[in-house]
Design a protein around this motif. Structure first.
Motif, PDB file in Angstrom:
ATOM      1  N   GLY A   1      66.036  78.180  -2.444  1.00  0.00           N
ATOM      2  CA  GLY A   1      65.178  77.023  -2.659  1.00  0.00           C
ATOM      3  C   GLY A   1      64.920  76.713  -4.116  1.00  0.00           C
ATOM      4  N   ASP A   2      65.423  77.546  -5.037  1.00  0.00           N
ATOM      5  CA  ASP A   2      65.240  77.277  -6.461  1.00  0.00           C
ATOM      6  C   ASP A   2      66.106  76.099  -6.896  1.00  0.00           C
ATOM      7  OD1 ASP A   2      63.516  79.313  -6.583  1.00  0.00           O
ATOM      8  OD2 ASP A   2      64.794  80.691  -7.735  1.00  0.00           O
ATOM      9  N   HIS A   3      65.582  75.290  -7.795  1.00  0.00           N
ATOM     10  CA  HIS A   3      66.313  74.185  -8.406  1.00  0.00           C
ATOM     11  C   HIS A   3      65.952  74.130  -9.878  1.00  0.00           C
ATOM     12  CE1 HIS A   3      67.980  72.444  -4.707  1.00  0.00           C
ATOM     13  NE2 HIS A   3      66.798  72.742  -4.140  1.00  0.00           N
ATOM     14  N   ILE A   4      66.982  73.878 -10.729  1.00  0.00           N
ATOM     15  CA  ILE A   4      66.733  73.818 -12.169  1.00  0.00           C
ATOM     16  C   ILE A   4      67.241  72.489 -12.715  1.00  0.00           C
ATOM     17  CG2 ILE A   4      66.945  76.320 -12.410  1.00  0.00           C
ATOM     18  CD1 ILE A   4      69.705  75.808 -13.712  1.00  0.00           C
ATOM     19  N   VAL A   5      66.654  72.125 -13.851  1.00  0.00           N
ATOM     20  CA  VAL A   5      67.089  70.950 -14.623  1.00  0.00           C
ATOM     21  C   VAL A   5      67.187  71.407 -16.067  1.00  0.00           C
ATOM     22  CG1 VAL A   5      66.557  68.610 -15.363  1.00  0.00           C
ATOM     23  CG2 VAL A   5      65.942  69.346 -13.050  1.00  0.00           C
ATOM     24  N   ILE A   6      68.391  71.214 -16.694  1.00  0.00           N
ATOM     25  CA  ILE A   6      68.583  71.665 -18.066  1.00  0.00           C
ATOM     26  C   ILE A   6      68.962  70.477 -18.946  1.00  0.00           C
ATOM     27  CG2 ILE A   6      69.318  73.946 -17.324  1.00  0.00           C
ATOM     28  CD1 ILE A   6      72.193  73.134 -18.017  1.00  0.00           C
ATOM     29  N   GLY A   7      68.660  70.629 -20.218  1.00  0.00           N
ATOM     30  CA  GLY A   7      68.999  69.586 -21.173  1.00  0.00           C
ATOM     31  C   GLY A   7      68.788  70.070 -22.593  1.00  0.00           C
ATOM     32  N   ILE A   8      69.518  69.438 -23.550  1.00  0.00           N
ATOM     33  CA  ILE A   8      69.398  69.772 -24.969  1.00  0.00           C
ATOM     34  C   ILE A   8      68.374  68.809 -25.568  1.00  0.00           C
ATOM     35  CG2 ILE A   8      70.590  70.020 -27.162  1.00  0.00           C
ATOM     36  CD1 ILE A   8      73.173  70.435 -25.606  1.00  0.00           C
ATOM     37  N   ILE A   9      67.251  69.331 -25.991  1.00  0.00           N
ATOM     38  CA  ILE A   9      66.157  68.476 -26.468  1.00  0.00           C
ATOM     39  C   ILE A   9      66.126  68.390 -27.995  1.00  0.00           C
ATOM     40  CG2 ILE A   9      64.779  68.968 -24.420  1.00  0.00           C
ATOM     41  CD1 ILE A   9      63.180  70.948 -26.070  1.00  0.00           C
ATOM     42  N   LYS A  10      66.928  69.203 -28.682  1.00  0.00           N
ATOM     43  CA  LYS A  10      66.890  69.164 -30.137  1.00  0.00           C
ATOM     44  C   LYS A  10      68.166  69.787 -30.683  1.00  0.00           C
ATOM     45  CE  LYS A  10      63.996  70.568 -34.070  1.00  0.00           C
ATOM     46  NZ  LYS A  10      62.798  71.351 -34.488  1.00  0.00           N
ATOM     47  N   GLY A  11      68.655  69.211 -31.826  1.00  0.00           N
ATOM     48  CA  GLY A  11      69.785  69.796 -32.545  1.00  0.00           C
ATOM     49  C   GLY A  11      71.135  69.251 -32.152  1.00  0.00           C
TER      50      GLY A  11
END
Length: 896
Positions: A826-836
């Motif tokens: 049931g785990d769900h993740i959202v990833i993203g590059i927020i800097k650099g």
């Protein structure tokens, strides 16, 4: 003058010795071309060698694989050939092929589910597993090995392997007259309810039911009109009636194993008659209820989350009257001592013995009482099922053969000194200190292994004639011990290590004593080697001997020898009494002589003279290898130009013109001539004698050096950049200098040194406001005020990472992976590059619901440093949690 020559000679010998010593200490490696060591992760340069050899081949972990290799125990990210490790919660196996190279990863598919599975578990980080097998009837599921009623007069049983139900009718059963469903084989709950009569134990009730039910079934052959004073007796009656019918019709009694307890016991008793009565007194121990199981039990280190669910096992029954099993079965349950406890019994061992894993047998050893400590043991002798709480380490050490301790809720077994833990983690075996050379005996002592220890015995070997007494070799008195072999006429005299046999009385000269002590004559003619001269005969007399001269008559050509012992040949040639002519040679023969011509001459019978023989004409091509010249009485061999006459005077040897050093460098002698050639790194000029240097750096087709080639006389040398690199053992490739390990960096006390190809970086890992530093690379958020929404939305953890790649990396390249550990269903993740990532060199991709990855999507042409912030938001049970990975990405030059 002689002294000066001696000093010069001594000085030359000294210089030659020093030159030879220097030559033997260091080998000249000029011009040696060392091979490239492909896929080598550990090199070694042996003494006296010019080129390094590969000690171990393997693979180098790069990018995100570097951290996977470190987590799997591979130091410095180096994986040996043929070795492998697991990632993604064990679902993927990454391995290094034989011979080394690149690491390849393969997904491992889950095993097939067993047939007849009625309950499965789906862990979030593993494969689907079967928890129970059984049978399905209608919409109901029944566990394997259980029996039940589908209607009042029909009993079904689920086999141990599950599958289809096995059903049969209850004999003489009228469904209209049955007021309560009859028990064929009670489950765990039914069996517990059978023994709940106040004041009566389950075992006593079973005996009473069996006696009444069996009596009714035996007398009436049915149970239809049995008084229902007790429903359990009516059920027992049906089981007994079924056994009686099976016995009368010859079915056999094996079906009792499918009926459960107690019906199966009653069935077997009535089916076998009096032979089965003893089965009613045997008690079966119920199977323990399984312990609670975690949703996910990842083998990877837990970083942020852990969810577990436990529930109490509810299979306890009311306590009934206890049966003393130790008294009921004396000497049958335990090997040493039996102690009755409520609802069961406990085995013990005499002093000096340890209770084994079967709970009944004993083995030699010493019990260590460790007090009350929790151990993860599966031993349970509670015959009523128990509450499945954690078993305590008893005095018998639970599952351990010697010592039991509890660490973090689990059992840890250990051994006494002199023993070692076996591979099963529980049993102990004796350590042979003598075989493993771990004893402390002196060289003069002999090690003897004992159980749990060893002893040192003094080792003394005495020579022949001595024996060991109190660790000292003392002489054996053979005369006192009567171990000698002296005869009756002799007296034994002891000596050090031996003895002598001396005669009791001495004889006069010329006589000797026999074994009986009598004096007898000595035959000097046979006992002495040369009693008389060569010209005399020996004649023995009593007590002595005499010598008489021999009388010899010799034939012509012989004469008596000077000692008069024999006739010897007369050498007429030496004495000059021969009659050979001039130019002839006299040859002595036994008793005569012969006249021959000299070598190279032959006798001419007409002229009665010896004439010269021309050997070159008589034996053409057989005497000389090249040219033959006749001489008086002989011949002479000669050779053509380029050859010299050999030592045998017959063959011709090639002249070694190289002895005169006609070439500039090297000279090779060939048949009748010579050839000049040059050493490696030079070429022969047109004159055929002079050598010129070759510029390998300008003429080489391939790359001799990874960085820079420098031409030297007769060879070349490879060079590395002035800073950050050192030449490898092979002399061709440049090896990075780890400034961080060698302390050659200039980072301050508060900075961390990170090594790069050809350099290093000084990094500072400081935690932001409202965070605390929990490790060198990790910061965790301090608790937030309830009214601070910004604080609650900030990452709960900030982790710093460092990655290094070269400019020739193939893109797109996956350089980093991120995800919760452990992960749950049931785990769900959202990833993203927020800097650099302002220039767009990087991108992110979601691999599955709980794993994401960072990719390098643009080629970086020049060395460049990046610092990117990768945020992962985890949705778990309706709540979002943020984590931040601050990644330093260093792109270094690939020219070296």
């Amino acid at each position: 003058m002689v002294g000066l020559i001696a000093k010069v000679t001594l000085l030359r010998c000294t210089f030659l010795f020093l030159y030879m010593s220097v030559c033997f200490c260091q080998r000249d490696c000029t011009g040696v071309n060392c091979p490239q060591l492909d896929n080598c992760i550990q090199e070694v340069l042996e003494s006296g060698s010019c080129c390094a050899s590969c000690l171990q081949k393997g693979c180098t972990c790069e990018g995100y694989q570097y951290y996977d290799c470190l987590n799997s125990g591979f130091k410095n990210g180096k994986v040996g050939e043929g070795e492998s490790y697991f990632v993604d919660y064990g679902s993927t196996e990454c391995s290094c092929p034989m011979g080394g190279g690149r690491i390849s990863c393969n997904f491992i598919s889950c095993p097939d589910m067993p047939p007849n599975c009625i309950e499965v578990s789906e862990p979030a980080d593993g494969c689907v597993q079967c928890e129970r097998v059984g049978c399905v009837h209608g919409e109901q599921k029944y566990e394997a090995g259980h029996s039940f009623h589908v209607d009042p007069c029909r009993v079904c049983h689920c086999p141990n392997e599950g599958g289809n139900l096995m059903c049969y009718p209850v004999p003489d059963c009228d469904p209209h007259k049955v007021h309560k469903p009859m028990l064929a084989a009670p489950t765990g709950e039914d069996a517990a309810s059978m023994g709940k009569s106040p004041g009566v134990s389950a075992e006593d009730l079973l005996q009473s039911c069996c006696a009444a039910g069996q009596k009714w079934a035996t007398e009436n052959h049915h149970c239809n009109h049995m008084p229902l004073l007790n429903n359990d007796k009516h059920s027992i009656c049906n089981c007994c009636a079924l056994g009686l019918r099976a016995r009368s019709e010859g079915w056999g009694c094996d079906v009792h194993q499918y009926l459960g307890y107690p019906c199966g016991h009653v069935f077997l008793t009535c089916c076998q008659g009096e032979e089965g009565l003893s089965l009613l007194r045997r008690k079966q121990k119920p199977r323990p209820t399984s312990m609670p199981r975690k949703v996910s039990d990842s083998k990877f280190p837990s970083e942020a989350f852990s969810i577990s669910a436990t529930e109490e096992a509810a299979n306890a029954v009311e306590e009934q009257g206890d049966v003393d099993e130790c008294q009921l079965y004396p000497g049958q349950l335990c090997q040493h001592t039996c102690t009755n406890i409520w609802g069961s019994y406990r085995c013990g061992c005499n002093q000096g013995y340890i209770l084994q894993q079967d709970g009944s047998s004993c083995a030699p050893g010493t019990v260590t009482h460790l007090g009350i400590q929790t151990c993860d043991s599966t031993l349970n002798n509670n015959k009523h099922g128990g509450d499945h709480a954690a078993i305590l380490c008893p005095a018998e050490n639970g599952p351990c053969s010697q010592q039991c301790t509890a660490v973090a809720g689990r059992t840890r077994c250990s051994c006494f000194p002199g023993f070692s833990l076996m591979t099963d983690g529980r049993m102990c075996e004796d350590v042979d200190e003598c075989a493993t050379n771990t004893h402390s005996c002196r060289p003069s002592e002999q090690c003897v292994n004992t159980v749990g220890s060893f002893i040192c015995e003094l080792q003394v070997t005495c020579p022949a004639g001595f024996q060991l007494r109190n660790s000292v070799c003392k002489d054996i008195d053979e005369c006192v011990l009567q171990t000698h072999n002296c005869g009756m006429g002799f007296v034994c005299e002891n000596t050090a290590g031996s003895f002598l046999c001396n005669p009791k009385h001495k004889c006069i000269s010329g006589f000797t004593q026999d074994s009986h002590g009598n004096c007898i004559d000595i035959n000097e003619c046979s006992s002495l080697s040369e009693p008389c001269g060569s010209g005399f005969n020996c004649i023995n007399t009593v007590g002595s001997y005499t010598c008489q001269q021999k009388i010899i008559m010799c034939n012509p050509g012989y004469h008596v020898s000077p000692d008069g012992a024999m006739c010897v040949d007369t050498d007429e040639c030496q004495m000059g009494t021969h009659r050979c002519g001039v130019g002839q040679i006299c040859h002595n023969l036994p008793g005569t002589y012969r006249c021959d011509c000299q070598t190279g001459y032959q006798y001419d019978a007409l002229r009665k003279v010896c004439s010269d023989v021309n050997e070159c004409w008589r034996y053409p091509g057989r005497l000389c290898a090249q040219t033959c010249e006749n001489t008086p009485g002989s011949y002479h061999c000669s050779c053509t130009a380029g050859f010299s006459l050999a030592f045998d005077g017959k063959n011709c040897e090639d002249v070694n013109e190289c002895d005169k050093n006609p070439c500039g460098q090297e000279c090779a002698n060939i048949y009748s001539s010579y050839q000049c050639y040059c050493r490696q790194g030079y070429y022969l000029k047109e004159d055929g004698h002079t050598c010129e240097d070759i510029d390998e750096c300008s003429q080489s087709i391939g790359n001799l050096c990874t960085f820079k080639c420098v031409n030297v006389a007769g060879s070349y040398q490879c060079a590395c950049p002035a800073n950050g690199y050192v030449m490898s053992a092979n002399g061709r490739t440049c090896k990075d200098i780890d400034e961080c390990t060698t302390a050659a960096h200039n980072c301050s006390y508060g900075q961390t040194c990170y090594n790069l190809q050809g350099g290093f970086r000084c990094l500072s890992f400081a935690c932001p406001h409202n965070y605390k530093k929990v490790s060198d690379i990790r910061c965790e958020r301090i608790s937030c005020p309830s009214n601070s929404l910004d604080c609650q939305n900030s990452p709960v953890r900030i982790t710093y990472y460092q990655l290094s790649f070269q400019t020739n990396i193939i893109i797109p390249a996956q350089i980093f992976r991120i995800g919760p550990s452990p992960a749950y269903s049931g785990d769900h993740i959202v990833i993203g590059i927020i800097k650099g990532n302002e220039e767009g060199y990087f991108s992110t991709r979601k691999l599955n619901s709980f794993t994401g990855a960072v990719y390098l999507q643009r080629q970086v042409r020049e060395p460049k440093d990046f610092l990117i912030d990768v945020e992962m938001k985890l949705l778990r049970q309706g709540t979002f949690t943020s984590f931040l990975a601050r990644i330093y990405v260093f792109i270094t030059s690939s020219a070296v």
